[in-house]
Design an enzyme around this catalytic site. Structure first.
Site, PDB file in Angstrom:
ATOM      1  N   HIS A  62       0.819  -1.216   0.000  1.00  0.00           N
ATOM      2  CA  HIS A  62       0.000   0.000   0.000  1.00  0.00           C
ATOM      3  C   HIS A  62       0.844   1.253   0.000  1.00  0.00           C
ATOM      4  CE1 HIS A  62       1.024  -0.780   4.186  1.00  0.00           C
ATOM      5  NE2 HIS A  62       0.897   0.515   4.383  1.00  0.00           N
ATOM      6  N   CYS A  92     -12.660  11.640  -1.880  1.00  0.00           N
ATOM      7  CA  CYS A  92     -13.670  11.831  -2.937  1.00  0.00           C
ATOM      8  C   CYS A  92     -14.155  13.267  -3.017  1.00  0.00           C
ATOM      9  CB  CYS A  92     -14.856  10.888  -2.739  1.00  0.00           C
ATOM     10  SG  CYS A  92     -15.998  11.400  -1.420  1.00  0.00           S
ATOM     11  N   CYS A  95     -18.314  12.897  -0.090  1.00  0.00           N
ATOM     12  CA  CYS A  95     -19.017  12.155   0.963  1.00  0.00           C
ATOM     13  C   CYS A  95     -19.164  13.049   2.200  1.00  0.00           C
ATOM     14  CB  CYS A  95     -18.256  10.869   1.316  1.00  0.00           C
ATOM     15  SG  CYS A  95     -16.737  11.145   2.240  1.00  0.00           S
ATOM     16  N   CYS A  98     -15.732  13.790   3.866  1.00  0.00           N
ATOM     17  CA  CYS A  98     -14.910  14.772   3.148  1.00  0.00           C
ATOM     18  C   CYS A  98     -15.500  16.172   3.288  1.00  0.00           C
ATOM     19  CB  CYS A  98     -14.776  14.410   1.667  1.00  0.00           C
ATOM     20  SG  CYS A  98     -13.649  13.031   1.337  1.00  0.00           S
ATOM     21  N   CYS A 106     -12.387   9.443   4.345  1.00  0.00           N
ATOM     22  CA  CYS A 106     -13.382   9.394   3.271  1.00  0.00           C
ATOM     23  C   CYS A 106     -14.119   8.054   3.328  1.00  0.00           C
ATOM     24  CB  CYS A 106     -12.661   9.535   1.935  1.00  0.00           C
ATOM     25  SG  CYS A 106     -13.676   9.311   0.479  1.00  0.00           S
ATOM     26  N   ARG A 110     -15.308   2.801   1.243  1.00  0.00           N
ATOM     27  CA  ARG A 110     -14.795   2.135   2.432  1.00  0.00           C
ATOM     28  C   ARG A 110     -15.195   0.654   2.498  1.00  0.00           C
ATOM     29  NH1 ARG A 110     -17.457   2.633   7.597  1.00  0.00           N
ATOM     30  NH2 ARG A 110     -16.026   2.019   9.244  1.00  0.00           N
ATOM     31  N   CYS A 169       2.699   6.136   2.659  1.00  0.00           N
ATOM     32  CA  CYS A 169       2.275   5.740   4.012  1.00  0.00           C
ATOM     33  C   CYS A 169       3.131   6.412   5.080  1.00  0.00           C
ATOM     34  CB  CYS A 169       2.263   4.214   4.195  1.00  0.00           C
ATOM     35  SG  CYS A 169       1.648   3.751   5.845  1.00  0.00           S
ATOM     36  N   ARG A 370      13.222   1.381   6.205  1.00  0.00           N
ATOM     37  CA  ARG A 370      12.331   1.019   5.109  1.00  0.00           C
ATOM     38  C   ARG A 370      13.088   0.231   4.050  1.00  0.00           C
ATOM     39  NH1 ARG A 370       8.131   1.313   7.228  1.00  0.00           N
ATOM     40  NH2 ARG A 370       6.240   2.248   6.401  1.00  0.00           N
TER      41      ARG A 370
HETATM   42  P1  NAD Z   1       8.957  -0.140  13.425  1.00  0.00           P
HETATM   43  O1  NAD Z   1       8.945  -1.551  13.816  1.00  0.00           O
HETATM   44  O2  NAD Z   1       9.873   0.314  12.325  1.00  0.00           O
HETATM   45  O3  NAD Z   1       9.266   0.774  14.690  1.00  0.00           O
HETATM   46  C1  NAD Z   1       8.787   0.521  15.969  1.00  0.00           C
HETATM   47  C2  NAD Z   1       9.852   0.998  16.955  1.00  0.00           C
HETATM   48  O4  NAD Z   1       9.313   0.928  18.259  1.00  0.00           O
HETATM   49  C3  NAD Z   1      11.104   0.140  16.945  1.00  0.00           C
HETATM   50  O5  NAD Z   1      12.251   0.977  16.832  1.00  0.00           O
HETATM   51  C4  NAD Z   1      11.066  -0.596  18.283  1.00  0.00           C
HETATM   52  O6  NAD Z   1      12.366  -0.817  18.816  1.00  0.00           O
HETATM   53  C5  NAD Z   1      10.262   0.380  19.136  1.00  0.00           C
HETATM   54  N1  NAD Z   1       9.539  -0.259  20.238  1.00  0.00           N
HETATM   55  C6  NAD Z   1       8.689  -1.314  20.170  1.00  0.00           C
HETATM   56  N2  NAD Z   1       8.187  -1.596  21.381  1.00  0.00           N
HETATM   57  C7  NAD Z   1       8.702  -0.697  22.237  1.00  0.00           C
HETATM   58  C8  NAD Z   1       8.568  -0.466  23.639  1.00  0.00           C
HETATM   59  N3  NAD Z   1       7.773  -1.226  24.385  1.00  0.00           N
HETATM   60  N4  NAD Z   1       9.273   0.563  24.187  1.00  0.00           N
HETATM   61  C9  NAD Z   1      10.076   1.336  23.434  1.00  0.00           C
HETATM   62  N5  NAD Z   1      10.244   1.161  22.103  1.00  0.00           N
HETATM   63  C10 NAD Z   1       9.576   0.161  21.519  1.00  0.00           C
HETATM   64  O7  NAD Z   1       7.450   0.256  13.025  1.00  0.00           O
HETATM   65  P2  NAD Z   1       6.922   1.508  12.183  1.00  0.00           P
HETATM   66  O8  NAD Z   1       6.974   1.220  10.735  1.00  0.00           O
HETATM   67  O9  NAD Z   1       7.606   2.736  12.676  1.00  0.00           O
HETATM   68  O10 NAD Z   1       5.387   1.515  12.608  1.00  0.00           O
HETATM   69  C11 NAD Z   1       5.002   1.831  13.928  1.00  0.00           C
HETATM   70  C12 NAD Z   1       3.524   1.633  14.131  1.00  0.00           C
HETATM   71  O11 NAD Z   1       2.783   2.595  13.362  1.00  0.00           O
HETATM   72  C13 NAD Z   1       2.984   0.271  13.689  1.00  0.00           C
HETATM   73  O12 NAD Z   1       2.074  -0.174  14.697  1.00  0.00           O
HETATM   74  C14 NAD Z   1       2.259   0.592  12.403  1.00  0.00           C
HETATM   75  O13 NAD Z   1       1.232  -0.348  12.129  1.00  0.00           O
HETATM   76  C15 NAD Z   1       1.701   1.949  12.715  1.00  0.00           C
HETATM   77  N6  NAD Z   1       1.237   2.771  11.570  1.00  0.00           N
HETATM   78  C16 NAD Z   1       0.095   3.480  11.745  1.00  0.00           C
HETATM   79  C17 NAD Z   1      -0.406   4.280  10.731  1.00  0.00           C
HETATM   80  C18 NAD Z   1      -1.638   5.108  10.931  1.00  0.00           C
HETATM   81  O14 NAD Z   1      -2.148   5.670   9.962  1.00  0.00           O
HETATM   82  N7  NAD Z   1      -2.151   5.229  12.143  1.00  0.00           N
HETATM   83  C19 NAD Z   1       0.276   4.330   9.490  1.00  0.00           C
HETATM   84  C20 NAD Z   1       1.465   3.614   9.354  1.00  0.00           C
HETATM   85  C21 NAD Z   1       1.935   2.831  10.413  1.00  0.00           C
HETATM   86  C1  022 Z   2      -0.802   1.685   7.386  1.00  0.00           C
HETATM   87  N1  022 Z   2      -1.461   1.470   8.525  1.00  0.00           N
HETATM   88  C2  022 Z   2      -0.607   0.872   9.379  1.00  0.00           C
HETATM   89  C3  022 Z   2       0.566   0.731   8.732  1.00  0.00           C
HETATM   90  N2  022 Z   2       0.434   1.237   7.502  1.00  0.00           N
HETATM   91  C4  022 Z   2      -2.778   1.797   8.780  1.00  0.00           C
HETATM   92  C5  022 Z   2      -3.678   0.803   9.119  1.00  0.00           C
HETATM   93  C6  022 Z   2      -4.989   1.139   9.407  1.00  0.00           C
HETATM   94  C7  022 Z   2      -5.413   2.459   9.331  1.00  0.00           C
HETATM   95  C8  022 Z   2      -4.515   3.434   8.958  1.00  0.00           C
HETATM   96  C9  022 Z   2      -3.189   3.092   8.676  1.00  0.00           C
HETATM   97  C10 022 Z   2      -6.751   2.801   9.659  1.00  0.00           C
HETATM   98  C11 022 Z   2      -7.135   3.634  10.684  1.00  0.00           C
HETATM   99  C12 022 Z   2      -8.523   3.707  10.675  1.00  0.00           C
HETATM  100  C13 022 Z   2      -8.967   2.916   9.640  1.00  0.00           C
HETATM  101  N3  022 Z   2      -7.891   2.334   9.015  1.00  0.00           N
HETATM  102  C14 022 Z   2     -10.383   2.724   9.262  1.00  0.00           C
HETATM  103  C15 022 Z   2     -10.776   3.703   8.225  1.00  0.00           C
HETATM  104  C16 022 Z   2     -12.281   3.734   8.014  1.00  0.00           C
HETATM  105  O1  022 Z   2     -12.969   2.881   8.559  1.00  0.00           O
HETATM  106  O2  022 Z   2     -12.722   4.650   7.297  1.00  0.00           O
HETATM  107  C17 022 Z   2      -7.957   1.468   7.927  1.00  0.00           C
HETATM  108  C18 022 Z   2      -7.721   1.938   6.633  1.00  0.00           C
HETATM  109  C19 022 Z   2      -7.797   1.060   5.524  1.00  0.00           C
HETATM  110  C20 022 Z   2      -8.134  -0.269   5.725  1.00  0.00           C
HETATM  111  C21 022 Z   2      -8.369  -0.727   7.002  1.00  0.00           C
HETATM  112  C22 022 Z   2      -8.280   0.142   8.102  1.00  0.00           C
HETATM  113  C23 022 Z   2      -8.242  -1.184   4.540  1.00  0.00           C
HETATM  114  O3  022 Z   2      -8.198  -0.751   3.417  1.00  0.00           O
HETATM  115  N4  022 Z   2      -8.383  -2.486   4.726  1.00  0.00           N
HETATM  116  C24 022 Z   2      -7.345   3.376   6.366  1.00  0.00           C
HETATM  117 ZN    ZN Z   3       1.770   1.484   5.966  1.00  0.00          ZN
END
Ligand code: NAD
Ligand code: 022
Ligand code: ZN
Length: 375
Positions: A62, A92, A95, A98, A106, A110, A169, A370
């Site tokens: 993704h 979009c 919706c 948005c 959005c 979904r 992302c 990465r």
């Molecule tokens: P990553 O594995 O590269 O980094 C995680 C870091 O956290 C590592 O450096 C690890 O050593 C550290 N860590 C783990 N547990 C710990 C603890 N208990 N105490 C201290 N440090 C700790 O992961 P990432 O790619 O940076 O992703 C991080 C999180 O973000 C994941 O859960 C991922 O799914 C999420 N994410 C969310 C979204 C979003 O839209 N909300 C988007 C992308 C990723």
């Molecule tokens: C991306 N994510 C983690 C690492 N890389 C991540 C995962 C989930 C979400 C966002 C980023 C997320 C948060 C809230 C939702 N999602 C729900 C959104 C909604 O319901 O409108 C999420 C998203 C996409 C999908 C599932 C959950 C999917 O396409 N399957 C944005």
């Molecule tokens: Zn991601």
């Protein structure tokens, strides 16, 4: 047409690199030649089988970038030759979500996106006549993919695919959490829990927002140098301080006449629910904001004493950094092109599609920030 893809046939098995069939774009859809894709945690979470919503077989991925090679009827916002970044959070602009201007989530497509199909309820991918699911509306682990028009952001054609795919992302999530979700002001104090591919982008977002004190927390000592590289001012390894983490951080953030302590802003980038609690509790009494970015495992719950909230802390969360993809992603590409943000040093590994499983191994070993697959 025949395309090359890494297919997830079943949970907890390596991806299989093979030829699959891809149907052309239907009305409102675009065919994109994917030039590069990052490998992110969610791909791994789904592949592992731990994701209760995971569907198989599927083409995961993704975090991509590529070129529009064909458009379906009625598509007006992009044309052949445009460079685009696929959006797992579409925009979009029609919706209720948005139009609300209050969220980037959005809702236009979904339901079908979660079911691994295009908005018309069918899949464009198949193998020997059998359907293969799309993933997060993107499926960038294929050299061509079909996307809804509302799920592509048109970007600067001079930007390098193997770097800007990360804006699809990780970069946008980290920087957006600071700017769109927390709305950090200049001079703020901040703590970032977890210095991986997301946390390092939160750190560079905090630098961009001119935060004063940027504390990074990670159990892995190699992350100190990584954090400093992007603007971290203090590093805390919870296993090395010989004290409770929250009081230690609260003390570290005491400034001037303020004897209360706690950071103005904290960010969980670990996905660990215990860290989420500590992040909230390390934010400042009265005004601290704590943003959950990490995605916890299925069924996990967060806890704290309500007192933490009654005394003025705000617990919030963010998806894709609160970014509206078609509007904000092109701007972040411009920031990269103008040197306002960095991406290149975070891309620690480049792999051909044939070695994509190695990218997952590097993630498991904690060796990569990465890994990017270049087609
Ligand atoms: P990553 O594995 O590269 O980094 C995680 C870091 O956290 C590592 O450096 C690890 O050593 C550290 N860590 C783990 N547990 C710990 C603890 N208990 N105490 C201290 N440090 C700790 O992961 P990432 O790619 O940076 O992703 C991080 C999180 O973000 C994941 O859960 C991922 O799914 C999420 N994410 C969310 C979204 C979003 O839209 N909300 C988007 C992308 C990723
Ligand atoms: C991306 N994510 C983690 C690492 N890389 C991540 C995962 C989930 C979400 C966002 C980023 C997320 C948060 C809230 C939702 N999602 C729900 C959104 C909604 O319901 O409108 C999420 C998203 C996409 C999908 C599932 C959950 C999917 O396409 N399957 C944005
Ligand atoms: Zn991601």
């Amino acid at each position: 047409m025949d395309v090359r893809a890494a297919v997830a046939f079943e949970a907890a098995k390596p991806l299989e690199i093979t030829t699959v069939q891809l149907d052309g774009p239907k009305p409102g859809e675009v065919l994109v030649e994917i030039k590069a894709t990052g490998i992110c945690h969610t791909d791994d979470f789904t592949l592992s089988g731990a994701d209760p919503e995971g569907l198989f077989p599927a083409i995961l991925g993704h975090e991509g970038a590529g070129v529009v090679v064909d458009v379906g009827a009625g598509v007006t916002s992009v044309k052949r030759g445009d460079h685009v970044i696929p959006l797992y959070t579409p925009e979009c602009r029609e919706c209720p979500s948005c139009l609300s201007r209050k969220t980037n989530l959005c809702t236009a497509i979904r339901a079908t996106q979660g079911q691994g199909v295009m908005p018309d309820g069918t899949s464009r991918f198949s193998i020997g006549g059998d359907k293969i699911h799309h993933y997060m509306g993107c499926s960038t682990f294929a050299n061509f993919t079909v996307l809804p028009e509302i799920a592509v952001a048109k970007v600067d054609p001079n930007a390098p695919f193997d770097k800007i795919c990360y804006i699809g992302c990780g970069v946008t999530t980290g920087i957006g959490a600071v700017i769109n979700t927390a709305k950090v002001e200049a001079g703020s104090t901040a703590i970032v829990f977890g210095l991986g591919g997301i946390g390092l982008n939160v750190i560079q977002g905090l630098r961009l927002a001119s935060a004063d004190m940027i504390i990074g927390v990670d159990l892995n000592p190699t992350k100190k140098a990584w954090g400093e590289r992007f603007g971290m001012t203090h590093f805390v390894n919870p296993s090395e301080i010989g004290a409770e983490l929250v009081p230690y951080l609260v003390n570290l953030t005491k400034r001037g006449a303020d004897s209360i302590g706690g950071a103005d802003y904290t960010f969980d980038c670990t996905g660990n629910v215990k860290m989420m609690r500590q992040a909230l509790e390390a934010s400042h009494r009265g005004w601290g904001k704590s943003v959950v970015i990490g995605v916890a495992g299925a069924g996990q719950e967060v806890a704290t004493r309500p007192f933490q909230l009654v005394t003025g802390r705000t617990w919030m969360g963010t998806a894709f950094g609160g970014a509206r993809g078609r509007t904000d992603v092109p701007k972040i590409v411009e920031w990269y092109m103008a040197g306002k943000i960095e991406i290149d040093p975070m891309i620690t590994h480049r792999l051909p599609l044939a070695d994509i499983n190695r990218g997952f191994e590097l993630m498991h070993a904690g060796e990569s920030i990465r890994s990017v697959v270049v087609y």
